[in-house]
Enzyme design. Structure first.
Site, PDB file in Angstrom:
ATOM      1  N   CYS A   1       0.812  -1.222   0.000  1.00 19.49           N
ATOM      2  CA  CYS A   1       0.000   0.000   0.000  1.00 19.49           C
ATOM      3  C   CYS A   1       0.847   1.275   0.000  1.00 19.49           C
ATOM      4  O   CYS A   1       0.489   2.263  -0.632  1.00 19.49           O
ATOM      5  CB  CYS A   1      -0.988   0.005   1.155  1.00 19.49           C
TER       6      CYS A   1
ATOM      7  N   ASP B   1      -7.394   5.797  -1.470  1.00 24.56           N
ATOM      8  CA  ASP B   1      -7.020   4.606  -0.719  1.00 24.56           C
ATOM      9  C   ASP B   1      -6.582   3.493  -1.681  1.00 24.56           C
ATOM     10  O   ASP B   1      -7.348   3.109  -2.564  1.00 24.56           O
ATOM     11  CB  ASP B   1      -8.228   4.139   0.094  1.00 24.56           C
TER      12      ASP B   1
ATOM     13  N   HIS C   1      -6.137   0.386  -0.925  1.00 18.85           N
ATOM     14  CA  HIS C   1      -6.522  -0.933  -0.409  1.00 18.85           C
ATOM     15  C   HIS C   1      -7.747  -1.500  -1.116  1.00 18.85           C
ATOM     16  O   HIS C   1      -8.790  -1.760  -0.502  1.00 18.85           O
ATOM     17  CB  HIS C   1      -6.784  -0.857   1.097  1.00 18.85           C
TER      18      HIS C   1
END
Length: 472
Positions: free
Chosen positions: A123, A358, A360
Site C-alpha cells: 500500500c 485509498d 486498499h
C-alpha cells in the site's frame, strides 16, 4: 471475482489490515538459510497469503461520504464551495482526474519472490506511485487539464442539496434546480449567510480533451502499469528498494519510498526536465535543490519530497494546522502517510477532515502494453475522508516547482504555512546552504534524527509506527 466494479469501488472499512499488524508476507526466513531464498514451504505460504489478501481486498463495504456546504474544501491547492451545482461538477472532474493506483493481482511475478500480487503489503508503494503520478500530471499536462471521460462521483452526500424535489440528477449525485436553492444562493448573488457569491467558471466545466493531452494521459498511466518494463511499476520500485534492504512482501515506510521515487525518476529516460529532491533530517537545503535543478541550458522542474514525523506514537495536535495549511497550497502535490501501517494518499482538507485516495482495493492487472487499454480502473469516483487527528505521525510531504522562480515562491509559501505551529520545533525547515552528504546515492536505514515532540502519554511503550528516516 470482485463484487464491485473498479469505477464504483468502495474502500474496505473496519478490521485491522495486514499492514497494521506488521509482518513480512513476501518471505518467511529462519537463521539457517539466506534471506531472499524461500523454500517450497515458504512459497506455498506466500501463495496462500496472496490468495487470501486478494479475496480480502477484493470486496468492499458501501458507505457515503458527506461534504459540508458552508466550508470550503481544498483539493491540491484549489478550493471548492458546494453552494452551486457547478461547484460539484468542478470538484467531481478534479477529483476523478487524479490517478488512483491500487493493489493489483495476477501481474508478472516479482523477481526473487514469485509474488503476483501486492495485496496486504504494497500500500505504501501504491501511495508513493500516486504522489509521483500527481507530480507528473502537474509537470506534463496543463494546469486545467481534466479527464474528459470522467464518470460522476458515487456515494457522496452534499448537505446543501436537500430537499431533493424538484431535482435533476448529475450521475450519482442528486442536484436541485436553481429555483429550489435558498435565496442567498440565487443567481443574483448572496443576500445573506456566510457563502460568497457564485462566480461562473471561466472555461467550460466538461473539457473537450485535445488529442495530445489525452495521449499523454494514457502514456503517463502506462508508466505506472504492473509490467516489469514500466519505469514506475511496482516491479521497478521493488527492485530499487533492495538497496535499502527491502524486498517484495516487506513493509515500506514513507521515507524509504521517497528515496525509491527519486531513484526511479533519475534512472528513467521517459521523463525529461524533471528532478526529484528528498529532504534530509527534516531540512530542505536550498543549495542542494539548486544543484539538482541546474542543467546545461535550463533549470529543471523539481519534485521536493520531505519525510517528516509529526509526533511520537500519535500526531501532535499542534501540527494539525500546519498540515491543513500545507494542503491548501497549490505547490503541494499531496502527502503519503495514513493510519499506522495502513497507507493512504492525502490530497485535500475540509474542516478537520482529510480527503484521501485509498490503495486498499484489489483489482485485476491491466495490460498497459495494449494501445487502447481501459483507463477506468485508474481513476476513483468515491472520495473518502478521515479525521486529521487520526493521521499517523510518519509521512512524506510532496511539492512541485516548475521554475526557479516557482521554487523561491514555494519556499516562502511553505514557510508561512509552517509558522502556524506554536511548537518551537517546526515540521521541517529551509536553509540556504548545502548539506554535507549531498551526492551520496545509497538508500540507507538510519534512526530518526529526532522525534518532535515526544508524546508525554506514551511512557515506555514501543513505538510500532515509527518510520525510519533515510539519508542520501
Amino acid at each position: 471475482m470482485n463484487s464491485v466494479s473498479p469505477s464504483s469501488a468502495q474502500y474496505v472499512g473496519g478490521g485491522e489490515s495486514s499492514e497494521m499488524k506488521g509482518g513480512n508476507f513476501g518471505h518467511v526466513t529462519d537463521g539457517n538459510r539466506n534471506e531472499g531464498e524461500p523454500d517450497e514451504v515458504d512459497r506455498l505460504k506466500t501463495k496462500l497469503m496472496s490468495a487470501w489478501n486478494s479475496v480480502k481486498y477484493g470486496w468492499s463495504v458501501k458507505s457515503k461520504t458527506s461534504f459540508n456546504r458552508t466550508s470550503p474544501l481544498y483539493l491540491l491547492g484549489h478550493s471548492y464551495l458546494f453552494n452551486h451545482e457547478d461547484e460539484v461538477e468542478r470538484f467531481s472532474l478534479a477529483f476523478v482526474s487524479r490517478l488512483w493506483l491500487t493493489y493489483r493481482k495476477d501481474f508478472a511475478p516479482l523477481e526473487g519472490a514469485g509474488l503476483t500480487s501486492d495485496c496486504g503489503w504494497g500500500c505504501m508503494l501504491r501511495s508513493g506511485q500516486m504522489l509521483l503520478a500527481q507530480g507528473l500530471l502537474t509537470h506534463l499536462l496543463p494546469s486545467d487539464w481534466r479527464w474528459p471521460a470522467s464518470p460522476p462521483l458515487t456515494d457522496v452526500d452534499f448537505e446543501l442539496f436537500r430537499p431533493r424535489s424538484p431535482s435533476k440528477t448529475l450521475g450519482g449525485v442528486t442536484i436541485p434546480s436553481l429555483s429550489s436553492f435558498p435565496s442567498q444562493w440565487s443567481s443574483s448573488g448572496p443576500q445573506a449567510g456566510p457563502s460568497p457569491p457564485y462566480a461562473p467558471p471561466k472555461h467550460p466545466l466538461r473539457p473537450s480533451g485535445d488529442s495530445q493531452s489525452q495521449a499523454l494521459h494514457r502514456r503517463l498511466v502506462a508508466w505506472f502499469g504492473d509490467h516489469p518494463a514500466a519505469p514506475f511499476s511496482l516491479h521497478q520500485l521493488v527492485a530499487l528498494g533492495r538497496s535499502a534492504g527491502r524486498k517484495a512482501g516487506d513493509w515500506y515506510g514513507p521515507s524509504v519510498v521517497a528515496h525509491i521515487l527519486r531513484k526511479a525518476v533519475s534512472t528513467t529516460t521517459e521523463v525529461q526536465n524533471l528532478a526529484v529532491y528528498v529532504a534530509q533530517d527534516c531540512t530542505v537545503y536550498k543549495e542542494d535543490v539548486v544543484r539538482v535543478c541546474e542543467g546545461a541550458s535550463s533549470w529543471k522542474s523539481v519534485i521536493i519530497l520531505v519525510p517528516v514525523r509529526l509526533g511520537g506514537e500519535t500526531l501532535n495536535p499542534t501540527y494539525i494546522q500546519c498540515v491543513k495549511n500545507i494542503l491548501k497550497l497549490e505547490c503541494c502535490i499531496g502527502i503519503i502517510g495514513g493510519k499506522p501501517k495502513h497507507s493512504l494518499f492525502f490530497i485535500g482538507i475540509q474542516d478537520e477532515q482529510l480527503l484521501y485516495l485509498d490503495p486498499h482495493y484489489s483489482q485485476p492487472v491491466v495490460d498497459v502494453t495494449q494501445s487502447n487499454f481501459p483507463l477506468e480502473s485508474f481513476h476513483c469516483t468515491s472520495p473518502r475522508k478521515m479525521s486529521v487527528s487520526r493521521m499517523d505521525p510518519s509521512c512524506t510531504i510532496g511539492f512541485y516547482a516548475r521554475s526557479q522562480k516557482d521554487f523561491e515562491s514555494l519556499c516562502s509559501a511553505v514557510e508561512v504555512a509552517l509558522s502556524s505551529s506554536k511548537e518551537k520545533y517546526p515540521i521541517f525547515t529551509f536553509v540556504d546552504r548545502g548539506s554535507q552528504d549531498f551526492g551520496l546515492d545509497d538508500i540507507q536505514d538510519v534512526p530518526p534524527p529526532h522525534i518532535l515532540p515526544p508524546n508525554p502519554m506514551a511512557g515506555s511503550k514501543k513505538q510500532d509506527s515509527s518510520d525510519e528516516f533515510v539519508l542520501l
